[in-house]
Design a protein around this motif. Structure first.
Motif, PDB file in Angstrom:
ATOM      1  N   ARG A 280      -2.597  -8.810   2.441  1.00 39.70           N
ATOM      2  CA  ARG A 280      -1.140  -8.854   2.249  1.00 39.70           C
ATOM      3  C   ARG A 280      -0.803  -9.658   1.002  1.00 39.70           C
ATOM      4  O   ARG A 280       0.065  -9.281   0.224  1.00 39.70           O
ATOM      5  CB  ARG A 280      -0.485  -9.467   3.496  1.00 39.70           C
ATOM      6  N   GLU A 281      -1.509 -10.763   0.789  1.00 38.13           N
ATOM      7  CA  GLU A 281      -1.241 -11.617  -0.364  1.00 38.13           C
ATOM      8  C   GLU A 281      -1.513 -10.894  -1.693  1.00 38.13           C
ATOM      9  O   GLU A 281      -0.702 -10.969  -2.613  1.00 38.13           O
ATOM     10  CB  GLU A 281      -2.085 -12.889  -0.286  1.00 38.13           C
TER      11      GLU A 281
ATOM     12  N   ILE B 205       3.041  -6.531  -6.251  1.00 40.09           N
ATOM     13  CA  ILE B 205       4.437  -6.090  -6.268  1.00 40.09           C
ATOM     14  C   ILE B 205       5.297  -7.052  -7.088  1.00 40.09           C
ATOM     15  O   ILE B 205       6.095  -6.626  -7.924  1.00 40.09           O
ATOM     16  CB  ILE B 205       4.984  -5.940  -4.837  1.00 40.09           C
ATOM     17  N   ASN B 206       5.122  -8.340  -6.870  1.00 41.26           N
ATOM     18  CA  ASN B 206       5.913  -9.325  -7.603  1.00 41.26           C
ATOM     19  C   ASN B 206       5.657  -9.273  -9.103  1.00 41.26           C
ATOM     20  O   ASN B 206       6.572  -9.488  -9.903  1.00 41.26           O
ATOM     21  CB  ASN B 206       5.641 -10.729  -7.066  1.00 41.26           C
TER      22      ASN B 206
ATOM     23  N   CYS C  99      -1.445  -7.702  -2.219  1.00 36.66           N
ATOM     24  CA  CYS C  99      -0.420  -6.664  -2.381  1.00 36.66           C
ATOM     25  C   CYS C  99       0.930  -7.249  -2.783  1.00 36.66           C
ATOM     26  O   CYS C  99       1.589  -6.712  -3.683  1.00 36.66           O
ATOM     27  CB  CYS C  99      -0.296  -5.857  -1.089  1.00 36.66           C
ATOM     28  N   THR C 100       1.335  -8.321  -2.156  1.00 38.94           N
ATOM     29  CA  THR C 100       2.629  -8.905  -2.525  1.00 38.94           C
ATOM     30  C   THR C 100       2.588  -9.500  -3.927  1.00 38.94           C
ATOM     31  O   THR C 100       3.570  -9.416  -4.663  1.00 38.94           O
ATOM     32  CB  THR C 100       3.111  -9.954  -1.502  1.00 38.94           C
ATOM     33  N   ASP C 101       1.462 -10.068  -4.318  1.00 37.61           N
ATOM     34  CA  ASP C 101       1.320 -10.566  -5.693  1.00 37.61           C
ATOM     35  C   ASP C 101       1.447  -9.423  -6.694  1.00 37.61           C
ATOM     36  O   ASP C 101       2.101  -9.558  -7.723  1.00 37.61           O
ATOM     37  CB  ASP C 101      -0.020 -11.278  -5.892  1.00 37.61           C
TER      38      ASP C 101
ATOM     39  N   TYR D 150      -3.519  -3.795   3.711  1.00 35.32           N
ATOM     40  CA  TYR D 150      -2.241  -3.222   3.302  1.00 35.32           C
ATOM     41  C   TYR D 150      -2.410  -2.328   2.086  1.00 35.32           C
ATOM     42  O   TYR D 150      -3.416  -2.378   1.385  1.00 35.32           O
ATOM     43  CB  TYR D 150      -1.246  -4.346   2.961  1.00 35.32           C
TER      44      TYR D 150
ATOM     45  N   SER E 142       6.685  -0.736  -2.177  1.00 35.74           N
ATOM     46  CA  SER E 142       6.734  -1.092  -0.771  1.00 35.74           C
ATOM     47  C   SER E 142       5.370  -1.589  -0.326  1.00 35.74           C
ATOM     48  O   SER E 142       4.341  -1.020  -0.693  1.00 35.74           O
ATOM     49  CB  SER E 142       7.133   0.125   0.071  1.00 35.74           C
ATOM     50  N   LEU E 143       5.371  -2.647   0.470  1.00 28.33           N
ATOM     51  CA  LEU E 143       4.171  -3.123   1.145  1.00 28.33           C
ATOM     52  C   LEU E 143       4.026  -2.291   2.406  1.00 28.33           C
ATOM     53  O   LEU E 143       5.004  -2.106   3.143  1.00 28.33           O
ATOM     54  CB  LEU E 143       4.350  -4.601   1.503  1.00 28.33           C
TER      55      LEU E 143
ATOM     56  N   GLU F  58       3.596  -8.013   8.853  1.00 31.84           N
ATOM     57  CA  GLU F  58       3.290  -9.433   8.702  1.00 31.84           C
ATOM     58  C   GLU F  58       1.980  -9.830   9.369  1.00 31.84           C
ATOM     59  O   GLU F  58       1.725 -11.006   9.586  1.00 31.84           O
ATOM     60  CB  GLU F  58       4.445 -10.269   9.268  1.00 31.84           C
TER      61      GLU F  58
ATOM     62  N   VAL G 276      -0.019  -0.850  -1.379  1.00 33.99           N
ATOM     63  CA  VAL G 276       1.209  -0.946  -2.149  1.00 33.99           C
ATOM     64  C   VAL G 276       1.591   0.492  -2.463  1.00 33.99           C
ATOM     65  O   VAL G 276       0.784   1.257  -2.996  1.00 33.99           O
ATOM     66  CB  VAL G 276       1.040  -1.749  -3.452  1.00 33.99           C
TER      67      VAL G 276
END
Length: 68
Positions: free
Chosen positions: A44-45, A51-52, A47-49, A12, A23-24, A6, A14
């Motif tokens: 992070r944003e 993944i989503n 990478c999470t985008d 980060y 996985s992040l 976090e 992926v």
């Protein structure tokens, strides 16, 4: 102690495994065996985008193949 998953001040990765699970992962931590980097050194944003957008079916690939 800050949670390494976090932190805003790091980049980060992926990761994806053979079951097409994502996985992040903080880029400064060694990638675990069985995982492949599919996005490298991003925020992070981002990478999470990613993944989503990609991981729309949470079932492992092996289960998806059996059911479909």
């Amino acid at each position: 102690m800050t949670n390494p998953f976090e932190r805003a001040d790091t980049t980060y990765l992926v990761l994806m495994n053979d079951e097409k699970q994502y996985s992040l992962w903080p880029s400064y931590i060694i990638v675990p065996e069985g995982w492949t980097v599919v996005v490298a050194d991003q925020t992070r944003e981002i990478c999470t985008d990613y993944i989503n957008a990609q991981w729309t079916d949470m079932r492992p690939r092996s289960l998806q193949e059996v059911v479909n």
